[in-house]
Design an enzyme around this catalytic site. Structure first.
Site, PDB file in Angstrom:
ATOM      1  CD  GLU A   1      -2.941  -0.918  -0.035  1.00 44.73           C
ATOM      2  OE1 GLU A   1      -3.115   0.219  -0.523  1.00 44.73           O
ATOM      3  OE2 GLU A   1      -3.485  -1.930  -0.495  1.00 44.73           O
TER       4      GLU A   1
ATOM      5  CG  HIS B   1      -0.769   1.223  -4.446  1.00 42.35           C
ATOM      6  ND1 HIS B   1      -0.551   0.904  -5.776  1.00 42.35           N
ATOM      7  CD2 HIS B   1      -1.304   0.101  -3.866  1.00 42.35           C
ATOM      8  CE1 HIS B   1      -0.941  -0.343  -5.994  1.00 42.35           C
ATOM      9  NE2 HIS B   1      -1.388  -0.846  -4.861  1.00 42.35           N
TER      10      HIS B   1
END
Length: 219
Positions: A23, A26
């Site tokens: 995550e 990203h």
């Protein structure tokens, strides 16, 4: 019980970092291409606590490991973290940059899988001591969870990363229609998981990736 505790201990760090760094990647990519939404939300961080989802990061992987340990059978381990907020409209070139932002997560898993493979090679080459076997088992877990998350997220189904990559690559018309699948993406994924179809698809791919990784690293 002791075996269960050992299993949870071995898998805890690999699962935590595989999910949370996916995550974070990203967020880093989104900031690079012009969207500071994740940064302003404090999500561009290597601190796992900022990315942990109590259900996806702890409960689901934990239950899978506990169930597998109790029944003595393997199961495909997966999980998720809190999705990093990305405003694709703020990217410098939204449609094209979406590809790189989406691909950053699986790429992070690829890098981590290689890192764990290198650690595994170090562990198996160590003299027989109290650290070699636990290190090798943790490294093997790291390779496995990162392989699963990388390949799972590359499935071309919105809102998975593979779905966003597909939207980025498709012409505008088909891309718009394909993106409309997103609200149904998780139920579809859950159906594929519960029916065993997802495991049948990912199992051979994970095995192939592990083989290729072992070949490249020289395991």
């Amino acid at each position: 019980m002791q075996e269960l505790i050992v299993t949870l201990t071995i898998w805890a760090l690999p699962v935590l970092f595989a999910i949370t760094l996916h995550e974070a990647a990203h967020g880093y990519a989104a900031r690079h291409f012009g969207d500071r939404t994740a940064e302003l939300a404090g999500r561009i961080s290597l601190n796992p606590i900022r990315h942990i989802d109590p259900v996806g990061t702890i409960l689901v992987p934990g239950l899978i490991l506990i169930t597998s340990s109790l029944v003595g059978a393997g199961a495909m381990l997966f999980g998720w973290a809190k999705p990093v907020p990305v405003n694709f409209g703020r990217l410098k070139n939204p449609k094209a940059d979406m590809l790189w932002v989406a691909a950053a997560g699986p790429f992070a898993n690829l890098v981590m899988a290689i890192g764990w493979a290198l650690l595994f090679r170090v562990a198996v080459g160590m003299p027989d001591n109290a650290y070699a076997l636990p290190m090798a088992k943790m490294a093997d877990a790291g390779m496995q969870i990162n392989a699963v998350l990388m390949l799972l997220n590359l499935v071309p189904l919105p809102p998975l990363d593979g779905g966003r990559i597909a939207v980025s690559l498709l012409p505008p018309g088909p891309a718009y229609k394909f993106a409309q699948i997103e609200p149904y993406g998780f139920p579809i994924l859950l159906f594929l998981l519960l029916t065993g179809i997802l495991g049948d698809i990912l199992g051979p791919l994970v095995a192939l990736f592990r083989f290729a990784l072992a070949t490249v690293i020289g395991l």
